[in-house]
Write a protein that holds these residues in place. Sequence first.
Motif, PDB file in Angstrom:
ATOM      1  N   ASP A  46       0.857  -1.197   0.000  1.00 59.23           N
ATOM      2  CA  ASP A  46       0.000   0.000   0.000  1.00 59.23           C
ATOM      3  C   ASP A  46       0.888   1.241   0.000  1.00 59.23           C
ATOM      4  O   ASP A  46       1.263   1.758   1.038  1.00 59.23           O
ATOM      5  CB  ASP A  46      -0.918   0.012   1.223  1.00 59.23           C
ATOM      6  CG  ASP A  46      -1.765   1.269   1.291  1.00 59.23           C
ATOM      7  OD1 ASP A  46      -1.994   1.891   0.241  1.00 59.23           O
ATOM      8  OD2 ASP A  46      -2.190   1.633   2.406  1.00 59.23           O
ATOM      9  N   ILE A  53      -4.585  -2.365  -1.897  1.00 60.11           N
ATOM     10  CA  ILE A  53      -3.499  -2.644  -2.826  1.00 60.11           C
ATOM     11  C   ILE A  53      -4.114  -2.656  -4.224  1.00 60.11           C
ATOM     12  O   ILE A  53      -4.813  -3.605  -4.592  1.00 60.11           O
ATOM     13  CB  ILE A  53      -2.810  -3.985  -2.513  1.00 60.11           C
ATOM     14  CG1 ILE A  53      -2.551  -4.169  -1.011  1.00 60.11           C
ATOM     15  CG2 ILE A  53      -1.527  -4.108  -3.327  1.00 60.11           C
ATOM     16  CD1 ILE A  53      -1.768  -3.077  -0.336  1.00 60.11           C
ATOM     17  N   ASP A  57      -1.044   1.772  -6.541  1.00 56.95           N
ATOM     18  CA  ASP A  57       0.181   1.359  -5.851  1.00 56.95           C
ATOM     19  C   ASP A  57       1.179   0.774  -6.847  1.00 56.95           C
ATOM     20  O   ASP A  57       2.381   1.048  -6.763  1.00 56.95           O
ATOM     21  CB  ASP A  57      -0.149   0.346  -4.756  1.00 56.95           C
ATOM     22  CG  ASP A  57      -1.135   0.898  -3.753  1.00 56.95           C
ATOM     23  OD1 ASP A  57      -0.807   1.905  -3.098  1.00 56.95           O
ATOM     24  OD2 ASP A  57      -2.236   0.344  -3.641  1.00 56.95           O
TER      25      ASP A  57
END
Length: 67
Positions: A46, A53, A57
């Motif tokens: 993250d 996620i 990211d």
Amino acid sequence: MNTTIDDIFMTGALGDVNFDGRVDFADFSVLQNHYGSVSGGWQQGDLNGDHQITFEDFAILQNHYGS
């Protein structure tokens, strides 16, 4: 290990989720393994702090890959 904001900035590399001083395939693997998670932290990939996620990211890691 509890990650603090100081830990993140000490690595010197945005995207270095395993704190080894490099943004490389090992970091990508961590992010890939947790992709889609909605309860992640820095060490799960993250990188933007939203506890998810996602592709955002991945884009951060991609932009810093190799540093």
